[in-house]
Write a protein that holds these residues in place. Structure first.
Motif, mmCIF file in Angstrom:
data_model
loop_
_atom_site.group_PDB
_atom_site.id
_atom_site.type_symbol
_atom_site.label_atom_id
_atom_site.label_comp_id
_atom_site.label_asym_id
_atom_site.label_seq_id
_atom_site.Cartn_x
_atom_site.Cartn_y
_atom_site.Cartn_z
ATOM 1 N N ILE A 44 4.092 23.279 -2.942
ATOM 2 C CA ILE A 44 4.579 22.253 -2.005
ATOM 3 C C ILE A 44 3.669 21.029 -2.004
ATOM 4 N N GLY A 45 2.933 20.853 -3.108
ATOM 5 C CA GLY A 45 1.913 19.804 -3.141
ATOM 6 C C GLY A 45 2.424 18.409 -2.838
ATOM 7 N N LEU A 46 3.469 17.977 -3.524
ATOM 8 C CA LEU A 46 3.974 16.625 -3.317
ATOM 9 C C LEU A 46 4.543 16.462 -1.912
ATOM 10 N N GLU A 47 5.339 17.429 -1.480
ATOM 11 C CA GLU A 47 5.950 17.345 -0.152
ATOM 12 C C GLU A 47 4.901 17.329 0.956
ATOM 13 N N LEU A 48 3.855 18.151 0.795
ATOM 14 C CA LEU A 48 2.812 18.202 1.817
ATOM 15 C C LEU A 48 1.979 16.931 1.808
ATOM 16 N N LEU A 49 1.738 16.380 0.633
ATOM 17 C CA LEU A 49 0.987 15.130 0.542
ATOM 18 C C LEU A 49 1.752 13.998 1.234
ATOM 19 N N VAL A 50 3.051 13.933 1.006
ATOM 20 C CA VAL A 50 3.860 12.909 1.674
ATOM 21 C C VAL A 50 3.849 13.145 3.191
ATOM 22 N N TRP A 51 3.828 14.401 3.616
ATOM 23 C CA TRP A 51 3.726 14.716 5.050
ATOM 24 C C TRP A 51 2.428 14.134 5.620
ATOM 25 N N VAL A 52 1.345 14.265 4.885
ATOM 26 C CA VAL A 52 0.065 13.689 5.322
ATOM 27 C C VAL A 52 0.193 12.179 5.474
ATOM 28 N N PHE A 53 0.817 11.540 4.492
ATOM 29 C CA PHE A 53 1.010 10.098 4.563
ATOM 30 C C PHE A 53 1.856 9.707 5.773
ATOM 31 N N ILE A 54 2.989 10.390 5.941
ATOM 32 C CA ILE A 54 3.903 10.049 7.038
ATOM 33 C C ILE A 54 3.225 10.242 8.382
ATOM 34 N N ALA A 62 1.816 6.741 -6.799
ATOM 35 C CA ALA A 62 0.722 7.562 -7.302
ATOM 36 C C ALA A 62 0.927 9.027 -6.950
ATOM 37 N N ALA A 63 1.443 9.295 -5.753
ATOM 38 C CA ALA A 63 1.690 10.672 -5.329
ATOM 39 C C ALA A 63 2.732 11.335 -6.218
ATOM 40 N N VAL A 64 3.792 10.606 -6.526
ATOM 41 C CA VAL A 64 4.859 11.159 -7.371
ATOM 42 C C VAL A 64 4.352 11.383 -8.793
ATOM 43 N N ARG A 65 3.607 10.426 -9.322
ATOM 44 C CA ARG A 65 3.075 10.564 -10.684
ATOM 45 C C ARG A 65 2.065 11.697 -10.765
ATOM 46 N N GLY A 66 1.204 11.810 -9.751
ATOM 47 C CA GLY A 66 0.198 12.852 -9.743
ATOM 48 C C GLY A 66 -0.798 12.710 -10.883
ATOM 49 N N GLY A 67 -1.442 13.823 -11.239
ATOM 50 C CA GLY A 67 -2.354 13.844 -12.373
ATOM 51 C C GLY A 67 -3.461 12.812 -12.291
ATOM 52 N N TYR A 68 -3.825 12.267 -13.468
ATOM 53 C CA TYR A 68 -4.910 11.303 -13.536
ATOM 54 C C TYR A 68 -4.589 10.028 -12.760
ATOM 55 N N PHE A 69 -3.305 9.652 -12.717
ATOM 56 C CA PHE A 69 -2.911 8.433 -12.018
ATOM 57 C C PHE A 69 -3.311 8.514 -10.546
ATOM 58 N N LEU A 126 0.818 -1.209 0.000
ATOM 59 C CA LEU A 126 0.000 0.000 0.000
ATOM 60 C C LEU A 126 0.854 1.261 0.000
ATOM 61 N N VAL A 127 1.902 1.264 0.807
ATOM 62 C CA VAL A 127 2.794 2.424 0.866
ATOM 63 C C VAL A 127 3.441 2.666 -0.493
ATOM 64 N N ALA A 128 3.912 1.598 -1.116
ATOM 65 C CA ALA A 128 4.563 1.728 -2.414
ATOM 66 C C ALA A 128 3.600 2.284 -3.464
ATOM 67 N N VAL A 129 2.379 1.768 -3.485
ATOM 68 C CA VAL A 129 1.381 2.230 -4.454
ATOM 69 C C VAL A 129 1.035 3.700 -4.195
ATOM 70 N N ARG A 136 -2.383 17.822 -3.339
ATOM 71 C CA ARG A 136 -1.390 17.417 -4.346
ATOM 72 C C ARG A 136 -1.244 18.431 -5.466
ATOM 73 N N ASP A 137 -2.344 19.033 -5.892
ATOM 74 C CA ASP A 137 -2.294 19.880 -7.082
ATOM 75 C C ASP A 137 -2.391 21.378 -6.833
ATOM 76 N N ARG A 138 -2.795 21.795 -5.613
ATOM 77 C CA ARG A 138 -3.061 23.215 -5.390
ATOM 78 C C ARG A 138 -2.366 23.797 -4.151
ATOM 79 N N ALA A 139 -1.491 23.053 -3.523
ATOM 80 C CA ALA A 139 -0.866 23.534 -2.281
ATOM 81 C C ALA A 139 0.265 24.507 -2.607
#
Length: 215
Positions: free
Chosen positions: A84-94, A21-28, A14-17, A74-77
């Protein structure tokens, strides 16, 4: 394979997926979030079958709000002109994952008084503290490494506690419905609601903090 091994393997997948997906962003990422929200709504409706209309609407919002929050993060932060969308999303996950891991191992290693035995007999105060400390440390390390807003150092432990409140809420729902797990599709974890109950809370709170100018 014992229960811990099953839980660990499923969690690693689950973490890997999620990270891919977070890194790919967009429709993925949008498709993954949408699929998770649909499964959550299905499990919710199955648990509250026969309940009044308010519970049906509540399930729709319970699945929809975190999905919108994750996509928006992911897209508007943007903070101080920096995306900081990707970094903040990973913060949420962590923040969420560290709560689960810290609470599980602290609860098993220390034990002690139960947190809410009438709702979830396995949760302890040691688990609550362990999950909160783990989340504060790991989310704080990520905040420092990626130069995220300093407010996140303060918010992490509070969001960690809120995540565990989300876990208790889902446990209360299962007890009310008379089921052990919300589903059986994930070995060692149960269903989507069992795995995502903390993320629901942290995602919504993070989006609210971002929208409210706290970051």
């Amino acid at each position: 394979m014992n229960d811990l091994a099953k839980r660990s393997f499923a969690a690693a997948v689950l973490v890997a997926v999620a990270l891919l997906a977070a890194v790919r962003g967009g429709y993925f990422f949008a498709v993954l979030v949408g699929a998770a929200a649909c499964v959550m709504l299905y499990e919710w409706r199955r648990m509250v079958r026969g309940s009044d209309f308010g519970w049906q609407v509540g399930g729709f919002l319970y699945a929809l709000l975190p999905a919108i929050s994750l996509l928006w993060i992911r897209d508007r932060a943007i903070v101080d002109g920096h995306f900081i969308g990707l970094e903040l999303l990973v913060w949420v996950f962590i923040t969420t994952w560290a709560v689960d891991i810290g609470a599980y191992f602290a609860g098993r290693a220390i034990g002690g008084p139960k947190l809410a035995p009438w709702i979830s007999p396995n949760k302890t105060w040691a688990g609550l503290v362990g999950g909160t400390v783990s989340s504060a440390l790991l989310a704080g390390a990520w905040t420092w490494m990626t130069a995220l807003p300093v407010a996140l150092f303060v918010l992490a432990p509070f969001f960690a506690i809120a995540a565990q409140g989300g876990d208790l809420f889902e446990s209360w729902m299962k007890r009310k419905a008379g089921v052990k797990d919300s589903g059986s599709w994930l070995p060692g974890h149960g269903g989507a609601l069992d795995r995502l109950d903390g993320l629901v809370v942290v995602a919504v709170l993070t989006a609210a903090a971002l929208f409210g100018g706290l970051l």
